[in-house]
Design a protein around this motif. Structure first.
Motif, PDB file in Angstrom:
ATOM      1  N   LEU A 125       0.839  -1.219   0.000  1.00 12.42           N
ATOM      2  CA  LEU A 125       0.000   0.000   0.000  1.00 12.42           C
ATOM      3  C   LEU A 125       0.868   1.260   0.000  1.00 12.42           C
ATOM      4  O   LEU A 125       0.582   2.223  -0.725  1.00 12.42           O
ATOM      5  N   PHE A 126       1.922   1.264   0.808  1.00 11.06           N
ATOM      6  CA  PHE A 126       2.787   2.456   0.838  1.00 11.06           C
ATOM      7  C   PHE A 126       3.538   2.589  -0.484  1.00 11.06           C
ATOM      8  O   PHE A 126       3.700   3.699  -1.004  1.00 11.06           O
ATOM      9  N   TRP A 127       4.005   1.464  -1.003  1.00 11.44           N
ATOM     10  CA  TRP A 127       4.742   1.505  -2.289  1.00 11.44           C
ATOM     11  C   TRP A 127       3.839   2.026  -3.394  1.00 11.44           C
ATOM     12  O   TRP A 127       4.243   2.903  -4.173  1.00 11.44           O
ATOM     13  N   GLU A 128       2.615   1.495  -3.466  1.00  7.26           N
ATOM     14  CA  GLU A 128       1.789   1.845  -4.633  1.00  7.26           C
ATOM     15  C   GLU A 128       1.431   3.325  -4.643  1.00  7.26           C
ATOM     16  O   GLU A 128       1.356   3.928  -5.713  1.00  7.26           O
ATOM     17  N   PHE A 129       1.233   3.934  -3.452  1.00  7.95           N
ATOM     18  CA  PHE A 129       0.896   5.360  -3.535  1.00  7.95           C
ATOM     19  C   PHE A 129       2.127   6.251  -3.652  1.00  7.95           C
ATOM     20  O   PHE A 129       2.023   7.459  -3.879  1.00  7.95           O
ATOM     21  N   ASP A 130       3.308   5.648  -3.538  1.00 11.90           N
ATOM     22  CA  ASP A 130       4.539   6.391  -3.781  1.00 11.90           C
ATOM     23  C   ASP A 130       4.963   6.241  -5.245  1.00 11.90           C
ATOM     24  O   ASP A 130       5.187   7.228  -5.948  1.00 11.90           O
ATOM     25  N   ARG A 131       5.060   4.993  -5.710  1.00 11.36           N
ATOM     26  CA  ARG A 131       5.696   4.725  -6.999  1.00 11.36           C
ATOM     27  C   ARG A 131       4.734   4.533  -8.174  1.00 11.36           C
ATOM     28  O   ARG A 131       5.111   4.757  -9.321  1.00 11.36           O
ATOM     29  N   LEU A 132       3.523   4.058  -7.884  1.00 10.76           N
ATOM     30  CA  LEU A 132       2.644   3.681  -8.989  1.00 10.76           C
ATOM     31  C   LEU A 132       1.509   4.675  -9.225  1.00 10.76           C
ATOM     32  O   LEU A 132       1.366   5.199 -10.327  1.00 10.76           O
ATOM     33  N   ALA A 133       0.715   4.925  -8.170  1.00 14.66           N
ATOM     34  CA  ALA A 133      -0.520   5.704  -8.359  1.00 14.66           C
ATOM     35  C   ALA A 133      -0.287   7.060  -9.036  1.00 14.66           C
ATOM     36  O   ALA A 133      -0.886   7.337 -10.084  1.00 14.66           O
ATOM     37  N   PRO A 134       0.588   7.924  -8.516  1.00 18.31           N
ATOM     38  CA  PRO A 134       0.699   9.248  -9.159  1.00 18.31           C
ATOM     39  C   PRO A 134       1.191   9.163 -10.595  1.00 18.31           C
ATOM     40  O   PRO A 134       0.799   9.970 -11.440  1.00 18.31           O
ATOM     41  N   ASN A 135       2.047   8.165 -10.847  1.00 16.02           N
ATOM     42  CA  ASN A 135       2.662   8.069 -12.181  1.00 16.02           C
ATOM     43  C   ASN A 135       1.735   7.431 -13.214  1.00 16.02           C
ATOM     44  O   ASN A 135       1.995   7.523 -14.419  1.00 16.02           O
ATOM     45  N   VAL A 136       0.659   6.818 -12.745  1.00 22.60           N
ATOM     46  CA  VAL A 136      -0.393   6.349 -13.664  1.00 22.60           C
ATOM     47  C   VAL A 136      -1.498   7.410 -13.750  1.00 22.60           C
ATOM     48  O   VAL A 136      -1.970   7.759 -14.838  1.00 22.60           O
ATOM     49  N   TYR A 137      -1.899   7.939 -12.598  1.00 27.37           N
ATOM     50  CA  TYR A 137      -3.032   8.864 -12.598  1.00 27.37           C
ATOM     51  C   TYR A 137      -2.711  10.168 -13.338  1.00 27.37           C
ATOM     52  O   TYR A 137      -3.575  10.752 -13.986  1.00 27.37           O
ATOM     53  N   ARG A 138      -1.470  10.659 -13.214  1.00 31.34           N
ATOM     54  CA  ARG A 138      -1.174  11.956 -13.850  1.00 31.34           C
ATOM     55  C   ARG A 138      -1.154  11.867 -15.376  1.00 31.34           C
ATOM     56  O   ARG A 138      -1.786  12.717 -16.023  1.00 31.34           O
ATOM     57  N   PRO A 139      -0.481  10.865 -15.978  1.00 34.63           N
ATOM     58  CA  PRO A 139      -0.615  10.752 -17.443  1.00 34.63           C
ATOM     59  C   PRO A 139      -2.074  10.606 -17.876  1.00 34.63           C
ATOM     60  O   PRO A 139      -2.500  11.167 -18.885  1.00 34.63           O
ATOM     61  N   ARG A 140      -2.845   9.862 -17.103  1.00 38.39           N
ATOM     62  CA  ARG A 140      -4.270   9.715 -17.447  1.00 38.39           C
ATOM     63  C   ARG A 140      -4.982  11.067 -17.363  1.00 38.39           C
ATOM     64  O   ARG A 140      -5.764  11.425 -18.256  1.00 38.39           O
ATOM     65  N   ALA A 141      -4.700  11.822 -16.292  1.00 38.76           N
ATOM     66  CA  ALA A 141      -5.360  13.126 -16.131  1.00 38.76           C
ATOM     67  C   ALA A 141      -4.953  14.067 -17.274  1.00 38.76           C
ATOM     68  O   ALA A 141      -5.778  14.833 -17.783  1.00 38.76           O
ATOM     69  N   ILE A 142      -3.687  13.980 -17.705  1.00 32.58           N
ATOM     70  CA  ILE A 142      -3.211  14.827 -18.808  1.00 32.58           C
ATOM     71  C   ILE A 142      -3.919  14.411 -20.106  1.00 32.58           C
ATOM     72  O   ILE A 142      -4.462  15.245 -20.837  1.00 32.58           O
ATOM     73  N   LYS A 143      -3.953  13.088 -20.376  1.00 30.16           N
ATOM     74  CA  LYS A 143      -4.590  12.593 -21.611  1.00 30.16           C
ATOM     75  C   LYS A 143      -6.082  12.918 -21.633  1.00 30.16           C
ATOM     76  O   LYS A 143      -6.648  13.180 -22.686  1.00 30.16           O
ATOM     77  N   ARG A 144      -6.738  12.888 -20.461  1.00 29.65           N
ATOM     78  CA  ARG A 144      -8.176  13.156 -20.427  1.00 29.65           C
ATOM     79  C   ARG A 144      -8.486  14.645 -20.343  1.00 29.65           C
ATOM     80  O   ARG A 144      -9.651  15.022 -20.313  1.00 29.65           O
ATOM     81  N   GLY A 145      -7.430  15.477 -20.241  1.00 30.38           N
ATOM     82  CA  GLY A 145      -7.642  16.931 -20.213  1.00 30.38           C
ATOM     83  C   GLY A 145      -7.996  17.475 -18.844  1.00 30.38           C
ATOM     84  O   GLY A 145      -8.392  18.638 -18.717  1.00 30.38           O
ATOM     85  N   PHE A 146      -7.847  16.649 -17.770  1.00 30.38           N
ATOM     86  CA  PHE A 146      -8.127  17.156 -16.407  1.00 30.38           C
ATOM     87  C   PHE A 146      -6.957  17.961 -15.872  1.00 30.38           C
ATOM     88  O   PHE A 146      -7.085  18.704 -14.909  1.00 30.38           O
ATOM     89  N   MET A 147      -5.782  17.764 -16.485  1.00 31.02           N
ATOM     90  CA  MET A 147      -4.558  18.401 -15.988  1.00 31.02           C
ATOM     91  C   MET A 147      -3.759  18.819 -17.223  1.00 31.02           C
ATOM     92  O   MET A 147      -3.745  18.091 -18.219  1.00 31.02           O
TER      93      MET A 147
END
Ligand SMILES: N[C@@H](CCC(=O)N[C@@H](CS)C(=O)NCC(=O)O)C(=O)O
Length: 208
Positions: free
Chosen positions: A97-119
């Motif tokens: 849980l600690f690893w995923e919110f450090d290494r995985l979640a932001p680095n997946v969510y941000r490209p998605r937010a950029i591609k979807r136009g949220f960021m």
């Protein structure tokens, strides 16, 4: 026992993690739609539920809970499910849980937010996140070469949290094809009783 209420928005990965854990644990829940685009998450009524002004939040009686990882741990503890069986397994679940919110979640969510136009971001920023997501996916793929689920032989909340990141990778143009073990594991998670994809699980409005 009255139903818990999940607050969130259907496009939110952290909201999906909390809803998916409830569903996999066989718990029906009421749902409150929080309209992020209208700024509902920064209004006093919602800040009284989640002081960070983010989704998700989970209300269980008088208890107001937030942070998806913490919500998953709370549910595992409350229902005695998916938290790991031994002290070592419980510790391994927390490590993921600690690893995923450090290494995985932001680095997946941000490209998605950029591609979807949220960021909005320059191309080099997108490249940076995408590279970091791939670094994390390599670690994940190597672990999943050795076991069917992340901790022990059964699905835990670690699988829920990590699935709730990886499920959005392709929306962020992060190609999962090189990660055969990750793809096979996603298939196993998707066969668990109670599993639903995010658009099927999370309503787009309040639901009783
Ligand atoms: N670490 C938090 C992250 C929650 C989060 O980033 N939520 C986003 C939606 S996916 C949000 O509320 N964004 C609005 C904001 O931060 O102002 C969790 O896991 O619950």
């Amino acid at each position: 026992m009255s139903k818990m209420t999940l607050y969130g928005i259907w496009l939110s990965g952290p909201t999906y993690k909390a809803g998916l854990a409830l569903s996999l644990m066989g718990q029906a829940f009421a749902y409150k739609h929080v309209d992020l685009r209208a700024g509902a998450h920064k209004q006093p009524e919602y800040l009284a539920v989640n002081r960070y002004g983010q989704v998700p939040a989970l209300v269980d009686g008088d208890l107001k809970l937030c942070q998806s990882g913490s919500i998953l741990l709370y549910l595992a503890d409350k229902f005695g499910k998916m938290g790991g069986k031994t002290a070592e397994e419980k510790a391994r679940v927390r490590e993921w849980l600690f690893w995923e919110f450090d290494r995985l979640a932001p680095n997946v969510y941000r490209p998605r937010a950029i591609k979807r136009g949220f960021m909005k971001a320059e191309d080099n920023v997108l490249q940076l996140y995408t590279g970091l997501a791939n670094d994390a996916l390599k670690v994940l793929d190597a672990s999943l070469a050795k076991s069917s689920f992340l901790v022990g032989n059964e699905a835990t909340i670690a699988d829920v949290a990590v699935y709730g990141d990886v499920a959005y990778a392709e929306e962020g143009a992060i190609d999962l094809a090189p990660y055969a073990n990750v793809k096979a594991w996603m298939g196993r998670v998707e066969k668990l009783p109670g599993f639903k994809k995010y658009a099927d699980l999370l309503p787009q409005q309040d639901a009783a």
